[in-house]
Enzyme design. Structure first.
Site, PDB file in Angstrom:
ATOM      1  N   ASP A   1      36.980  40.073  45.297  1.00 44.76           N
ATOM      2  CA  ASP A   1      35.481  39.879  44.577  1.00 44.76           C
ATOM      3  C   ASP A   1      34.684  40.880  45.022  1.00 44.76           C
ATOM      4  O   ASP A   1      34.110  41.109  46.161  1.00 44.76           O
ATOM      5  CB  ASP A   1      35.144  38.438  45.072  1.00 44.76           C
ATOM      6  CG  ASP A   1      33.991  37.899  43.993  1.00 44.76           C
ATOM      7  OD1 ASP A   1      33.780  38.870  43.209  1.00 44.76           O
ATOM      8  OD2 ASP A   1      33.650  36.914  44.221  1.00 44.76           O
ATOM      9  N   ASP A   2      34.377  41.720  44.071  1.00 42.60           N
ATOM     10  CA  ASP A   2      33.547  42.810  44.338  1.00 42.60           C
ATOM     11  C   ASP A   2      34.137  44.021  44.937  1.00 42.60           C
ATOM     12  O   ASP A   2      33.401  44.824  45.371  1.00 42.60           O
ATOM     13  CB  ASP A   2      32.281  42.531  44.682  1.00 42.60           C
ATOM     14  CG  ASP A   2      31.120  41.900  43.843  1.00 42.60           C
ATOM     15  OD1 ASP A   2      31.517  41.916  42.686  1.00 42.60           O
ATOM     16  OD2 ASP A   2      30.193  41.533  44.206  1.00 42.60           O
TER      17      ASP A   2
ATOM     18  N   CYS B   1      31.243  38.931  37.195  1.00 45.28           N
ATOM     19  CA  CYS B   1      32.110  38.124  37.808  1.00 45.28           C
ATOM     20  C   CYS B   1      33.185  37.644  36.667  1.00 45.28           C
ATOM     21  O   CYS B   1      34.214  37.936  36.658  1.00 45.28           O
ATOM     22  CB  CYS B   1      31.695  37.385  38.807  1.00 45.28           C
ATOM     23  SG  CYS B   1      33.105  36.200  39.625  1.00 45.28           S
TER      24      CYS B   1
END
Length: 252
Positions: free
Chosen positions: A32-33, A71
């Site tokens: 994530d990221d 996201c």
């Protein structure tokens, strides 16, 4: 941004391969990221030895683009092969906004389920509705703590073993959505900006993750991207980010 039929093509290839070789399986890992901070992308400071070994036997995307740097739209594109303006996931999949993909979208888990291929997701999902993204096995923020299924590598490993045990010899797709290295200072400030203290066994009140041996980085040695001001605060944040990437790497 992935081509329109990119994921659909993967799904069709998987179905074809499963029909010929019953032992063919697929593992998808999403950080994530996470960007280009790992050694896979030539970062010489952030240590990711396990990801390096996995990358040697995997497909590494060197030309992957996102039309929305957010996201849920990005995840929906990965799972459908469609950009967000075609699959309907225009923004974050939060209850207050209730962004969802269109009802008639055929996602990768939906296609594979119909082909009798078992699908599983562990960690961050953040897309919907459920009937567009149906996984046979799901341990996500929708039914567990996102800290546990997204950052606790010991717990994640146990869930992977559970999925594989229940799956047996059946062909499968397993999608692991790590919450690392997403920042978490706004929701859990006691764990640091990137939750780099969560489970370190040292910081009071942060618990312990048995399989994690924290790696700490000198802010003076990190690589500062060209688009970020080179300041002490930025370097400290990047060093913390590297620590959480190293935690993700140790989930084996």
């Amino acid at each position: 941004m992935a081509p329109r039929n990119f994921v659909f093509s993967i799904a069709l290839l998987l179905v074809a391969n499963f029909a010929v070789i019953s032992a063919r399986n697929a593992l998808v890992i999403v950080g994530d990221d996470a960007g280009f901070e790992s050694q896979i992308y030539n970062n010489k400071v952030c240590k990711t030895p396990n990801l390096n070994q996995l990358a040697k036997r995997s497909v590494v995307f060197n030309r992957a683009y996102a039309s929305v740097s957010s996201c849920s739209p990005s995840r929906s594109t990965i799972l459908t092969g469609l950009p967000q303006h075609q699959n309907g996931m225009y923004g974050l999949h939060h209850k207050i906004h209730h962004f969802n993909s269109f009802d008639d979208v055929r996602s990768l888990p939906l296609i594979l389920r119909k082909a009798n291929i078992r699908t599983g997701i562990i960690g961050k999902k953040h897309v919907g509705p459920e009937y567009v993204y149906p996984f046979d096995y799901a341990k996500t923020e929708e039914n567990e703590s996102i800290l546990q299924v997204g950052r606790n590598i010991t717990h994640i490993k146990e869930l992977v073993r559970q999925f594989l045990t229940e799956t047996g010899s059946k062909p499968f797709l397993l999608y692991i959505g790590f919450h690392d290295p997403h920042r978490c200072g706004h929701t859990h400030p006691q764990f640091g900006a990137f939750c780099e203290k969560f489970g370190d066994g040292i910081t009071k009140g942060c618990g312990i993750i048995p399989d994690w041996k924290p790696i700490h980085y000198d802010p003076r040695e990190v690589i500062v991207p060209y688009f970020i001001p080179d300041t002490p605060a930025a370097r400290a944040d990047i060093a913390a980010q590297y620590t959480t990437i190293s935690r993700l790497d140790q989930d084996k």
